[in-house]
Design an enzyme around this catalytic site. Structure first.
Site, mmCIF file in Angstrom:
data_model
loop_
_atom_site.group_PDB
_atom_site.id
_atom_site.type_symbol
_atom_site.label_atom_id
_atom_site.label_comp_id
_atom_site.label_asym_id
_atom_site.label_seq_id
_atom_site.Cartn_x
_atom_site.Cartn_y
_atom_site.Cartn_z
ATOM 1 N N CYS A 98 42.233 39.444 37.430
ATOM 2 C CA CYS A 98 42.197 37.987 37.346
ATOM 3 C C CYS A 98 40.930 37.448 38.007
ATOM 4 C CB CYS A 98 43.421 37.408 38.027
ATOM 5 S SG CYS A 98 43.805 38.144 39.609
ATOM 6 N N TYR A 142 38.057 30.558 31.677
ATOM 7 C CA TYR A 142 39.491 30.325 31.514
ATOM 8 C C TYR A 142 39.789 29.964 30.062
ATOM 9 C CZ TYR A 142 40.098 30.418 36.573
ATOM 10 O OH TYR A 142 40.131 30.813 37.886
ATOM 11 N N ASN A 184 49.631 35.940 38.449
ATOM 12 C CA ASN A 184 49.471 37.373 38.252
ATOM 13 C C ASN A 184 49.953 38.149 39.472
ATOM 14 O OD1 ASN A 184 48.598 39.965 37.761
ATOM 15 N ND2 ASN A 184 46.458 39.508 38.255
ATOM 16 N N GLU A 215 31.009 44.324 41.527
ATOM 17 C CA GLU A 215 30.861 44.693 40.119
ATOM 18 C C GLU A 215 29.503 44.259 39.591
ATOM 19 O OE1 GLU A 215 34.038 43.099 37.809
ATOM 20 O OE2 GLU A 215 35.593 44.175 38.887
#
Length: 158
Positions: free
Chosen positions: A127, A96, A119, A154
């Site tokens: 995000c 962050y 968002n 991912e």
DNA sequence: AATCGTCGTTCTT
DNA sequence: AAGAACGACGATT
């Protein structure tokens, strides 16, 4: 607009300026216009671009093409944060604090968290790649479980 | 684990 | 319009 995926049906909200919002399956829509039962006209092909991008994002790959994003209704700080999020490659994470720095406010880590939470287009503007400095996951609008799954797909487990 | 610094946003006067 | 309250934080003790 309903966007069916392997993980359920997402709801995308478009304005004349572009994609303005995206909701996870089974999420009460804050937008009144979400009650469309018949697909509206799609003169720009934004819906199909979004469908493809979302499919890739959910598979853990970076979408090679995004529809225009309508960020007109927000503050400049949040726009800068979200812009920074788009630069994070798939498979990587940022803290962050790093995102805050990228947005030009090095000490606004906490505020950056607020921006992530606000968002309107999760997953496509990633995000979920933002984690706490101490190794913690941080929160996620659609529930921490989603965040973990997305990062796992991912192969970016910190 | 408890506390404090920090700062954009939102909610109250 | 101005001030207080509130976090998807981070660093210190």
């Amino acid at each position: 607009v309903a966007i069916p995926t392997a993980d359920g049906t997402f709801m995308a909200h478009f304005t004349p300026r572009g994609l303005a919002g995206l909701e996870f399956p089974g999420q009460a829509s804050p937008h009144p216009a979400a009650a469309w039962h018949t697909p509206p006209p799609d003169p720009h092909g934004w819906v199909s671009i979004t469908r493809t991008a979302l499919a890739r994002a959910l598979a853990g790959q970076s979408p090679d093409r995004l529809p225009p994003l309508d960020w007109s209704r927000t503050t400049s700080f949040r726009r800068r944060v979200w812009q920074a999020l788009l630069q994070i490659p798939a498979g990587q994470t940022r803290t962050y604090a790093a995102v805050a720095a990228e947005a030009g406010r090095p000490r606004a880590a906490r505020a950056a968290g607020g921006a992530c939470g606000a968002n309107p287009i999760p997953v496509l503007v990633p995000c979920h790649r933002v984690v706490a400095a101490g190794g913690g996951l941080g929160g996620f609008s659609a529930g921490p479980a989603w965040k973990a799954v997305l990062l796992q797909r991912e192969k970016a487990c910190p």
